[in-house]
Motif scaffolding. Structure first.
Motif, PDB file in Angstrom:
ATOM      1  N   HIS A 162       0.831  -1.205   0.000  1.00 46.29           N
ATOM      2  CA  HIS A 162       0.000   0.000   0.000  1.00 46.29           C
ATOM      3  C   HIS A 162       0.872   1.265   0.000  1.00 46.29           C
ATOM      4  O   HIS A 162       1.861   1.344   0.728  1.00 46.29           O
ATOM      5  CB  HIS A 162      -0.903  -0.014   1.244  1.00 46.29           C
ATOM      6  N   PRO A 163       0.497   2.261  -0.824  1.00 51.47           N
ATOM      7  CA  PRO A 163       1.373   3.424  -0.988  1.00 51.47           C
ATOM      8  C   PRO A 163       1.613   4.237   0.275  1.00 51.47           C
ATOM      9  O   PRO A 163       2.653   4.912   0.388  1.00 51.47           O
ATOM     10  CB  PRO A 163       0.651   4.275  -2.048  1.00 51.47           C
ATOM     11  N   THR A 164       0.677   4.204   1.208  1.00 47.64           N
ATOM     12  CA  THR A 164       0.881   5.004   2.417  1.00 47.64           C
ATOM     13  C   THR A 164       2.118   4.536   3.195  1.00 47.64           C
ATOM     14  O   THR A 164       2.820   5.345   3.801  1.00 47.64           O
ATOM     15  CB  THR A 164      -0.383   4.953   3.305  1.00 47.64           C
ATOM     16  N   TYR A 165       2.411   3.231   3.167  1.00 46.32           N
ATOM     17  CA  TYR A 165       3.646   2.772   3.820  1.00 46.32           C
ATOM     18  C   TYR A 165       4.852   3.480   3.224  1.00 46.32           C
ATOM     19  O   TYR A 165       5.746   3.925   3.938  1.00 46.32           O
ATOM     20  CB  TYR A 165       3.824   1.253   3.632  1.00 46.32           C
ATOM     21  N   VAL A 166       4.877   3.554   1.899  1.00 45.51           N
ATOM     22  CA  VAL A 166       6.055   4.118   1.238  1.00 45.51           C
ATOM     23  C   VAL A 166       6.153   5.620   1.520  1.00 45.51           C
ATOM     24  O   VAL A 166       7.229   6.135   1.816  1.00 45.51           O
ATOM     25  CB  VAL A 166       6.036   3.853  -0.278  1.00 45.51           C
ATOM     26  N   GLN A 167       4.992   6.311   1.444  1.00 43.31           N
ATOM     27  CA  GLN A 167       5.024   7.750   1.775  1.00 43.31           C
ATOM     28  C   GLN A 167       5.600   7.958   3.172  1.00 43.31           C
ATOM     29  O   GLN A 167       6.432   8.830   3.381  1.00 43.31           O
ATOM     30  CB  GLN A 167       3.608   8.355   1.713  1.00 43.31           C
ATOM     31  N   ARG A 168       5.167   7.148   4.114  1.00 44.89           N
ATOM     32  CA  ARG A 168       5.658   7.314   5.494  1.00 44.89           C
ATOM     33  C   ARG A 168       7.143   6.976   5.603  1.00 44.89           C
ATOM     34  O   ARG A 168       7.893   7.653   6.307  1.00 44.89           O
ATOM     35  CB  ARG A 168       4.845   6.427   6.458  1.00 44.89           C
ATOM     36  N   ILE A 169       7.547   5.918   4.929  1.00 45.35           N
ATOM     37  CA  ILE A 169       8.951   5.497   5.027  1.00 45.35           C
ATOM     38  C   ILE A 169       9.851   6.504   4.323  1.00 45.35           C
ATOM     39  O   ILE A 169      10.901   6.898   4.845  1.00 45.35           O
ATOM     40  CB  ILE A 169       9.126   4.068   4.448  1.00 45.35           C
ATOM     41  N   GLU A 170       9.435   6.965   3.138  1.00 42.51           N
ATOM     42  CA  GLU A 170      10.264   7.933   2.401  1.00 42.51           C
ATOM     43  C   GLU A 170      10.424   9.230   3.186  1.00 42.51           C
ATOM     44  O   GLU A 170      11.455   9.884   3.113  1.00 42.51           O
ATOM     45  CB  GLU A 170       9.653   8.230   1.026  1.00 42.51           C
ATOM     46  N   ARG A 171       9.383   9.618   3.905  1.00 38.02           N
ATOM     47  CA  ARG A 171       9.438  10.899   4.620  1.00 38.02           C
ATOM     48  C   ARG A 171      10.144  10.810   5.961  1.00 38.02           C
ATOM     49  O   ARG A 171      10.359  11.821   6.621  1.00 38.02           O
ATOM     50  CB  ARG A 171       8.016  11.406   4.885  1.00 38.02           C
TER      51      ARG A 171
ATOM     52  N   LEU B 145      15.568   7.397   8.755  1.00 40.73           N
ATOM     53  CA  LEU B 145      15.895   6.103   8.142  1.00 40.73           C
ATOM     54  C   LEU B 145      16.900   6.262   7.006  1.00 40.73           C
ATOM     55  O   LEU B 145      16.722   7.097   6.132  1.00 40.73           O
ATOM     56  CB  LEU B 145      14.628   5.442   7.586  1.00 40.73           C
ATOM     57  N   GLY B 146      17.918   5.446   7.015  1.00 37.38           N
ATOM     58  CA  GLY B 146      18.856   5.383   5.900  1.00 37.38           C
ATOM     59  C   GLY B 146      18.383   4.370   4.864  1.00 37.38           C
ATOM     60  O   GLY B 146      17.406   3.642   5.091  1.00 37.38           O
ATOM     61  N   PRO B 147      19.088   4.305   3.742  1.00 37.27           N
ATOM     62  CA  PRO B 147      18.675   3.390   2.670  1.00 37.27           C
ATOM     63  C   PRO B 147      18.537   1.931   3.117  1.00 37.27           C
ATOM     64  O   PRO B 147      17.556   1.264   2.774  1.00 37.27           O
ATOM     65  CB  PRO B 147      19.802   3.531   1.635  1.00 37.27           C
TER      66      PRO B 147
ATOM     67  N   ASP C   6       4.346  -0.021  12.192  1.00 34.31           N
ATOM     68  CA  ASP C   6       5.175  -0.110  13.389  1.00 34.31           C
ATOM     69  C   ASP C   6       5.979  -1.413  13.417  1.00 34.31           C
ATOM     70  O   ASP C   6       7.159  -1.413  13.760  1.00 34.31           O
ATOM     71  CB  ASP C   6       4.302  -0.012  14.649  1.00 34.31           C
ATOM     72  N   TYR C   7       5.327  -2.505  13.057  1.00 35.05           N
ATOM     73  CA  TYR C   7       6.048  -3.780  12.988  1.00 35.05           C
ATOM     74  C   TYR C   7       7.201  -3.689  11.979  1.00 35.05           C
ATOM     75  O   TYR C   7       8.303  -4.170  12.221  1.00 35.05           O
ATOM     76  CB  TYR C   7       5.118  -4.932  12.564  1.00 35.05           C
ATOM     77  N   ALA C   8       6.887  -3.080  10.822  1.00 33.77           N
ATOM     78  CA  ALA C   8       7.915  -2.992   9.764  1.00 33.77           C
ATOM     79  C   ALA C   8       9.095  -2.167  10.256  1.00 33.77           C
ATOM     80  O   ALA C   8      10.260  -2.538  10.047  1.00 33.77           O
ATOM     81  CB  ALA C   8       7.316  -2.376   8.501  1.00 33.77           C
ATOM     82  N   LEU C   9       8.797  -1.050  10.928  1.00 34.02           N
ATOM     83  CA  LEU C   9       9.886  -0.210  11.433  1.00 34.02           C
ATOM     84  C   LEU C   9      10.621  -0.917  12.571  1.00 34.02           C
ATOM     85  O   LEU C   9      11.838  -0.790  12.707  1.00 34.02           O
ATOM     86  CB  LEU C   9       9.342   1.154  11.879  1.00 34.02           C
ATOM     87  N   GLY C  10       9.862  -1.699  13.354  1.00 30.74           N
ATOM     88  CA  GLY C  10      10.497  -2.495  14.408  1.00 30.74           C
ATOM     89  C   GLY C  10      11.431  -3.550  13.822  1.00 30.74           C
ATOM     90  O   GLY C  10      12.483  -3.844  14.395  1.00 30.74           O
TER      91      GLY C  10
ATOM     92  N   ILE D  11      19.345   1.163  -6.494  1.00 38.11           N
ATOM     93  CA  ILE D  11      18.685   2.459  -6.659  1.00 38.11           C
ATOM     94  C   ILE D  11      18.479   3.123  -5.304  1.00 38.11           C
ATOM     95  O   ILE D  11      18.794   4.300  -5.120  1.00 38.11           O
ATOM     96  CB  ILE D  11      17.344   2.289  -7.401  1.00 38.11           C
ATOM     97  N   VAL D  12      17.952   2.358  -4.362  1.00 38.25           N
ATOM     98  CA  VAL D  12      17.679   2.961  -3.047  1.00 38.25           C
ATOM     99  C   VAL D  12      18.984   3.380  -2.374  1.00 38.25           C
ATOM    100  O   VAL D  12      19.077   4.455  -1.774  1.00 38.25           O
ATOM    101  CB  VAL D  12      16.877   1.976  -2.166  1.00 38.25           C
ATOM    102  N   ARG D  13      20.015   2.564  -2.515  1.00 36.17           N
ATOM    103  CA  ARG D  13      21.294   2.879  -1.861  1.00 36.17           C
ATOM    104  C   ARG D  13      22.031   4.028  -2.519  1.00 36.17           C
ATOM    105  O   ARG D  13      22.596   4.882  -1.836  1.00 36.17           O
ATOM    106  CB  ARG D  13      22.221   1.660  -1.903  1.00 36.17           C
ATOM    107  N   HIS D  14      22.071   4.040  -3.829  1.00 38.27           N
ATOM    108  CA  HIS D  14      22.972   4.969  -4.518  1.00 38.27           C
ATOM    109  C   HIS D  14      22.275   5.971  -5.435  1.00 38.27           C
ATOM    110  O   HIS D  14      22.624   7.142  -5.449  1.00 38.27           O
ATOM    111  CB  HIS D  14      23.994   4.189  -5.354  1.00 38.27           C
ATOM    112  N   PHE D  15      21.342   5.499  -6.249  1.00 36.75           N
ATOM    113  CA  PHE D  15      20.863   6.382  -7.316  1.00 36.75           C
ATOM    114  C   PHE D  15      19.749   7.314  -6.853  1.00 36.75           C
ATOM    115  O   PHE D  15      19.685   8.456  -7.311  1.00 36.75           O
ATOM    116  CB  PHE D  15      20.463   5.564  -8.554  1.00 36.75           C
ATOM    117  N   HIS D  16      18.903   6.874  -5.940  1.00 40.31           N
ATOM    118  CA  HIS D  16      17.885   7.801  -5.473  1.00 40.31           C
ATOM    119  C   HIS D  16      18.519   8.969  -4.708  1.00 40.31           C
ATOM    120  O   HIS D  16      18.141  10.126  -4.950  1.00 40.31           O
ATOM    121  CB  HIS D  16      16.811   7.089  -4.651  1.00 40.31           C
TER     122      HIS D  16
END
Lengths: 344, 344
Positions: free
Chosen positions: A297-306, A310-312, A336-340, B269-274
């Motif tokens: 689901h895209p909301t996971y990615v929006q939250r993770i990208e923002r 978090l590093g790569p 939360d589980y994923a971040l854990g 991509i996530v590590r280097h190119f993004h």
């Protein structure tokens, strides 16, 4: 297909609705006024203004129509415009109101806004249609044209598609029936398969609402049109949930618009939407490609990208957890589980 | 076309060469090592490593091959890899060396690097082919496979295409003859027209090198393949000059690669190119769409986009000046005039 005839198409721009996932449905006054002034010059047929809801929540004005629909907006439009206006209702929101009352309540609400909404698009997961049947009838009886946007349709099995189309036939006249690629996972082959089934299995025109996780939004839209889809969604500069949508400007290029016709839209992008993109960073990224491939689901990615902490490597570990969790639905617990899992 | 058979295709990844326009051909050691380790796992056929030049200049190591081609890179590759390596020569660089010596000089240079380049891609404007004929023969005689990348081909009239193909036939055997969409202006219809003419008018396999100004890079690549093109270029995450290129990861999805196959590329991509994209901001923007529509050279847009002193209105005015100036070639003078026009 190369440049395509557009007369047979209904082009829907849903920037304010789908783009609102990034801004919490807040948009500056000049942006919206300029946007509305530009749309009629491009050959857009329908502008989706935002969400209408039965309950108050924390969304900004375009997430709670008719808030935001001011008289200024009406005067921003050329007097001879032929735009139609749409609003979206999330099917889950019908739980807040008896189905038989849904139409009347929507009509009352929307009548207080300055722009005349006549298309109501109901976003419903493809396997939950029975729950909205009564409301669909009521909304249509209240005088609206009704579109159904079947979310996460790529997950449907052949049997489920057949069931879904049978349910649609029982709902009576629809303005359009949409494939909504909520997870950004549709491939061209799958798009053709689904559009073919949708065209053959019921009476309404078929629409496509694509997301660009894999850079295939425009491409899927094109093959959908070739296969018979007649309603197509775009957003300005692709602004939309997660990786964003088919870009209206690129769709118009594909449909044959030239530089002069597009100039006002490109001005609008440079003035307003590109700066927003710099802030909100929709658009294909490695994580969104992963999300599309694994139907996350895209909301996971929006939250993770923002998440600036978090590093790569941590992002990749969180995504790997979600890929193994069939994370088609967003829940805070799963995030939360994923971040854990990063720390395990 | 939906998912396409890839056996008949030669997939060229030219990230280090075309992406170098953003980094001045400097790339971190771990990036390049990981990139080379990943390519053979994806089914990439040819990796273009960068530019080789006859004169020293200010480009970083991958703009001055064989600099950068260290023994470490060789050991980063799996021992059973089947990658071939390419280098690009800009046709204008042949002016620095007698044409008959070009092959020997290239062979001597490239022999000192740790990776065995056997494909030389010569980038030449479509109407300047006569000037490189002798050098093409010499490079081939020195044992290289020669590709010609015909830059700005979208500007060619029908008569010029015919002349260009006649010149090609006189050049003898080529490994591939490429349409290079230098200005990001190709439409699907024009791509089909040109690929058809290229396939019919000479003997070499036809290639496509697309730029993504209008979000059509992947789309144009797809219709080129359908029309008969057999060499296709991509770059990781689309990293390339101006708006960037067809994204290798998206091309591979279109060609049927699944999540497991793509995972190492997405990790890369996530590590280097993004992170590089966050810095250098390639990818479609309003200005790049404008540039594609008006066939403005991408270097203008890179310079204007990076100029932090310019606001949106000023950028639009500079682009309007360039649109009226047939700015297919980049010159610093024209850029200065364009920036001067902002204040007029």
């Amino acid at each position: 297909m190369t440049e395509m005839s557009r007369e047979s198409l209904t082009i829907v721009d849903c920037t304010l609705r789908d783009g609102g996932y990034h801004t919490n449905w807040e948009f500056g006054r000049s942006l919206v006024e300029e946007y509305l002034a530009v749309c009629p010059r491009l050959g857009i047929d329908v502008v989706e203004l935002g969400y209408v809801r039965f309950t108050a929540n924390r969304a900004g004005p375009y997430g709670q129509l008719p808030k935001g629909l001011t008289a200024n907006l009406r005067t921003a439009l050329p007097t001879d415009h032929r735009l139609r206006f749409a609003a979206m209702v999330d099917a889950e929101d019908f739980a807040c109101v008896p189905g038989a009352e849904a139409g009347r309540r929507l009509a009352e609400k929307l009548a207080t806004g300055a722009l005349p909404v006549d298309v109501v698009r109901i976003a419903v997961r493809y396997d939950k249609m029975a729950a909205v049947a009564e409301a669909v009838a009521a909304v249509r009886d209240a005088g609206f044209r009704v579109c159904l946007n079947l979310m996460q349709i790529d997950l449907a099995s052949t049997r489920e598609v057949v069931q879904c189309l049978a349910a649609t036939r029982d709902m009576g006249s629809l303005e359009a029936l949409y494939l909504a690629d909520s997870l950004g996972s549709l491939t061209p082959a799958r798009t053709i398969e689904l559009v073919s089934a949708f065209c053959a299995g019921q009476a309404a025109p078929v629409g496509i609402h694509a997301h660009d996780n894999q850079g295939l939004a425009l491409h899927n839209t094109q093959v959908a049109i070739e296969t018979g889809a007649r309603w197509v969604d775009g957003t300005v500069h692709g602004m939309g949930r997660g990786a964003g949508n088919t870009r209206t400007e690129q769709l118009l290029v594909l449909l044959g618009s030239g530089p002069d016709e597009l100039q006002p839209l490109l001005d609008l992008i440079v003035r307003h939407f590109h700066p927003l993109m710099e802030d909100y960073r929709w658009g294909a990224s490695g994580l969104y490609v992963l999300a599309g491939l694994h139907r996350i689901h895209p909301t996971y990615v929006q939250r993770i990208e923002r998440n600036a902490t978090l590093g790569p490597e941590e992002k990749l570990r969180a995504m790997a957890f979600l890929a193994g969790s069939a994370a088609h639905r967003f829940t805070v617990d799963t995030l939360d589980y994923a971040l854990g899992s990063i720390r395990d």
